[in-house]
Design an enzyme around this catalytic site. Structure first.
Site, short mmCIF file in Angstrom:
data_model
loop_
_atom_site.label_atom_id
_atom_site.label_comp_id
_atom_site.label_asym_id
_atom_site.label_seq_id
_atom_site.Cartn_x
_atom_site.Cartn_y
_atom_site.Cartn_z
N GLU A 65 91.06 31.36 59.84
CA GLU A 65 91.26 30.27 58.88
C GLU A 65 92.61 29.62 59.15
O GLU A 65 92.69 28.45 59.51
CB GLU A 65 91.18 30.81 57.45
CG GLU A 65 91.32 29.75 56.37
CD GLU A 65 91.36 30.33 54.97
OE1 GLU A 65 91.16 29.56 54.01
OE2 GLU A 65 91.61 31.55 54.81
N ASP A 125 86.80 30.25 46.35
CA ASP A 125 87.44 30.21 45.02
C ASP A 125 87.03 28.89 44.37
O ASP A 125 87.83 27.94 44.32
CB ASP A 125 88.97 30.27 45.16
CG ASP A 125 89.43 31.47 45.97
OD1 ASP A 125 89.47 32.58 45.42
OD2 ASP A 125 89.73 31.29 47.18
#
Length: 329
Positions: free
Chosen positions: A195, A274
């Protein structure tokens, strides 16, 4: 049938990170705490970059202090997921936040979370399993304590082990003991990688931690030999496109590499990471992917089947989830 109503599986969801802002504000009011600085004028979580996001995340989490808080959180999160058609979810849980890595306290938190999961399965039709997750930037020693908590509570509900947090801190090999401990306990292994660091970090994670799944992994696209290796080995990527775009990894949905990864034969799944932080839902993820890549029902069926095959749950649970997917195929 709309995309919203179609059954979905999600493998990459942080429980605290999925807390609706209204839930966290309400809990803060109950405890007479002022955490207003983490919200914008519309009541959404507010942050400037990934590292500020981590700080805001920890402030939001700070009001979650008891097993009962986590029971209520779990119900709130699963209600949101079920409303988006999610029938199976795996969530990251950190003993760091649930009892400070004390095994007895962790058991109490876990019992409350699992109780909520049972209630949600009975009333909402959504199945939850847990992936115990040390926080990378808290360091290897605390990760060892977390791994012990995971190993001692492995079973039908706690089925996986991973690592999250600041990817730029230390190296995968620094957490080898914790992953070996979890693997010996029979837990499925995943790890955030690719990431904020590139292909070399994914390679190191695969070599040292030997996960069957990689959280994110999207920067593999920068090394096509690695992409081919992922396809050949069947390593599953838990891709969270909306999260990557919200955090600035990619400018828009059409430029996100999930389309290329899927096209080159990599096993990809789709999750929200999230969701309230990134203003997304599982339905929104599917909608945007359909628009960006002209994905049809067949592709989304493949995503679900890939997620089910890769899920860290027992054969009986997989068979039950498979039956729920049959009408969508």
């Amino acid at each position: 049938m709309t995309l919203r109503s179609q059954p979905k599986l999600e493998l990459h969801l942080h429980l605290e990170g999925a807390a609706p802002p209204a839930f966290i504000r309400g809990l803060a009011r109950e405890k007479h705490e002022d955490i207003g600085g983490i919200f914008d004028e519309r009541g959404h979580y507010s942050y400037t970059d990934f590292w500020h996001f981590l700080k805001v995340y920890e402030v939001a989490t700070s009001v979650l202090r008891s097993p009962e808080d986590y029971r209520r959180l779990t119900l709130a999160v699963l209600e949101e997921s079920a409303a988006q058609g999610v029938i199976y979810s795996e969530t990251f849980l950190s003993p760091d936040f649930c009892g400070g890595r004390d095994l007895s306290a962790w058991r109490d938190y876990l019992a409350a979370i699992e109780d909520a999961a049972r209630e949600a399965e009975a009333t909402m039709g959504i199945t939850l399993r847990a992936i115990v997750t040390p926080i990378r930037h808290f360091g290897p020693e605390k990760a060892r304590e977390t791994a012990r908590c995971a190993a001692e509570t492995a079973g039908r509900f706690v089925t996986g082990f991973g690592i999250a947090g600041d990817e730029k801190v230390l190296e995968p090999k620094d957490y080898l003991w914790s992953f070996d401990c979890a693997r010996e306990a029979g837990l499925g292994i995943t790890a955030h990688a690719g990431e904020w660091r590139g292909p070399d970090h994914i390679r190191a994670t695969l070599r040292d931690l030997k996960p069957s799944r990689i959280g994110h992994g999207v920067r593999a696209i920068e090394d096509l030999a690695l992409v081919d290796e992922l396809a050949e080995t069947g390593t599953v990527l838990e891709v969270c496109p909306g999260s990557n775009i919200a955090l600035g990894l990619y400018p828009d949905w059409r430029k996100h590499p999930i389309g290329q990864l899927h096209h080159r034969g990599v096993k990809v799944t789709v999750s929200t990471d999230d969701p309230p932080f990134f203003h997304t839902t599982m339905t929104r993820e599917w909608d945007r992917l359909a628009d960006a890549f002209d994905w049809d029902q067949g592709v989304f069926d493949t995503l679900n089947r890939t997620a089910l095959d890769a899920a860290f749950c027992d054969a009986e649970t997989k068979a039950e989830i498979a039956k729920k997917l049959e009408p969508a195929r």
